[in-house]
Design an enzyme around this catalytic site. Structure first.
Site, PDB file in Angstrom:
ATOM      1  N   ASP A  22       0.870  -1.321  -0.121  1.00 44.87           N
ATOM      2  CA  ASP A  22       0.214  -0.201  -0.353  1.00 44.87           C
ATOM      3  C   ASP A  22       1.003   1.235   0.422  1.00 44.87           C
ATOM      4  OD1 ASP A  22      -2.661  -1.725   0.127  1.00 44.87           O
ATOM      5  OD2 ASP A  22      -2.457  -1.112   2.040  1.00 44.87           O
TER       6      ASP A  22
ATOM      7  N   TYR B  93      -2.988   4.698   9.912  1.00 46.56           N
ATOM      8  CA  TYR B  93      -2.938   5.562  11.618  1.00 46.56           C
ATOM      9  C   TYR B  93      -4.115   4.937  12.327  1.00 46.56           C
ATOM     10  CZ  TYR B  93       0.138   9.084  13.815  1.00 46.56           C
ATOM     11  OH  TYR B  93       1.114   9.344  14.769  1.00 46.56           O
TER      12      TYR B  93
ATOM     13  N   ASP C  81      -1.606  14.900  22.029  1.00 53.28           N
ATOM     14  CA  ASP C  81      -0.319  14.906  21.502  1.00 53.28           C
ATOM     15  C   ASP C  81      -0.775  15.060  20.180  1.00 53.28           C
ATOM     16  OD1 ASP C  81       1.019  13.722  22.913  1.00 53.28           O
ATOM     17  OD2 ASP C  81       1.136  11.683  22.193  1.00 53.28           O
TER      18      ASP C  81
ATOM     19  N   LEU D 189      -6.946   4.053  13.007  1.00 61.56           N
ATOM     20  CA  LEU D 189      -7.281   2.837  13.458  1.00 61.56           C
ATOM     21  C   LEU D 189      -5.809   2.641  14.607  1.00 61.56           C
ATOM     22  CD1 LEU D 189      -8.919  -0.173  13.445  1.00 61.56           C
ATOM     23  CD2 LEU D 189      -7.315  -0.889  12.558  1.00 61.56           C
TER      24      LEU D 189
END
Length: 278
Positions: free
Chosen positions: A66, A186, A173, A188
């Site tokens: 991917d 990212y 963050d 998930l």
């Protein structure tokens, strides 16, 4: 055959390069015009061009995982892409290497005969500075906005508004905005939801927020505005690669990009891919 094809093979992958050789030979034998990326051209006997120069060809074949397809999509925009899967999960790459020759030559023949093949459009995100003159490259997976760094002492205060209405404001963050395609990446890992690729939606997920809210799913035409403060610097990042340093406070608009990615050929089975997630 009046068809122009570009082939991009995963860098330093001998399996990908060998498959590229077979595809070049078969397509040129059928009369197609074929080029490969410069890295692959250094390893095999084929005409090589920069990947960006493949934009506008009838078809670009991505051989790898991917990540390779994400790179190709950044370079060729809305040019039709076919993904051949040499990776682990392969949400974007539906074609197995053993089937690649038949699928690619079949698509080229269909393009030559009809001028088009069935395709699926994948939305991309566009992040721009509201109070500064910058725009990131479109993101197929996600746009992330965060403070100076991840982890203890590195966050910032981030407010998120959806169509002018406040969804959340908290020290965190960062905040991540994902497409359905990027929901399995990212997003998930930060606790965001899985979104079926056929859904028309965007996902907003906080990253290690002090005052957290559940992830928010919104309509794709929603304008999301993220205001970052409470630190000296921050960053806006597109698909983990294209990065913009922010002088805080800063405000970022995230919305749909004008041009989607166009995938052609067989489509990956979303639920089969879920079995491969860690």
């Amino acid at each position: 055959m009046d068809v122009a094809v570009g082939i991009v093979a995963q860098r330093d992958n001998e399996h990908a390069q060998a498959l590229a050789v077979d595809l070049v030979e078969a397509l040129e034998r059928d009369g197609a015009s074929v080029v490969v990326d410069e890295s692959t051209g250094g390893a095999i006997d084929a005409t090589a061009v920069p990947v960006a120069a493949m934009a506008g060809r009838d078809l670009v074949v991505s051989i790898g995982g991917d990540g390779t397809l994400l790179f190709v999509a950044r370079e060729v925009g809305s040019t039709p892409i076919l993904g051949i899967n040499l990776g682990e999960v392969g949400f974007l790459n539906a074609v197995a290497p053993a089937d690649a020759l038949g699928v690619v030559t079949g698509l080229a023949a269909e393009l030559d005969e009809t001028g088009a093949v069935p395709e699926r459009e994948l939305s991309r995100l566009r992040a721009t500075g509201v109070d500064a003159d910058w725009t990131l490259e479109p993101a197929l997976n996600e746009v992330v906005v965060h403070g100076p760094r991840r982890g203890n002492g590195g966050g910032a205060t981030i407010e998120v508004q959806a169509d002018g209405q406040q969804y959340v404001e908290s020290h965190a963050d960062g905040v991540l905005v994902a497409t359905p395609t990027g929901s399995t990446a990212y997003n998930l890992s930060e606790g965001g939801p899985l979104v079926h690729p056929a859904a028309e939606a965007l996902v907003v997920t906080q990253m290690a927020a002090t005052d957290s809210m559940p992830p928010l799913v919104v309509e794709p035409d929603t304008e999301l505005v993220l205001t970052v403060s409470g630190a000296e610097t921050g960053y806006a990042i597109s698909d983990g690669r294209n990065r913009q340093r922010l002088e805080l406070p800063a405000t970022i608009s995230v919305s749909l990009a004008a041009e989607p990615v166009r995938l052609v050929g067989p489509q990956a089975n979303f639920f089969d891919g879920l079995d491969k997630l860690e």
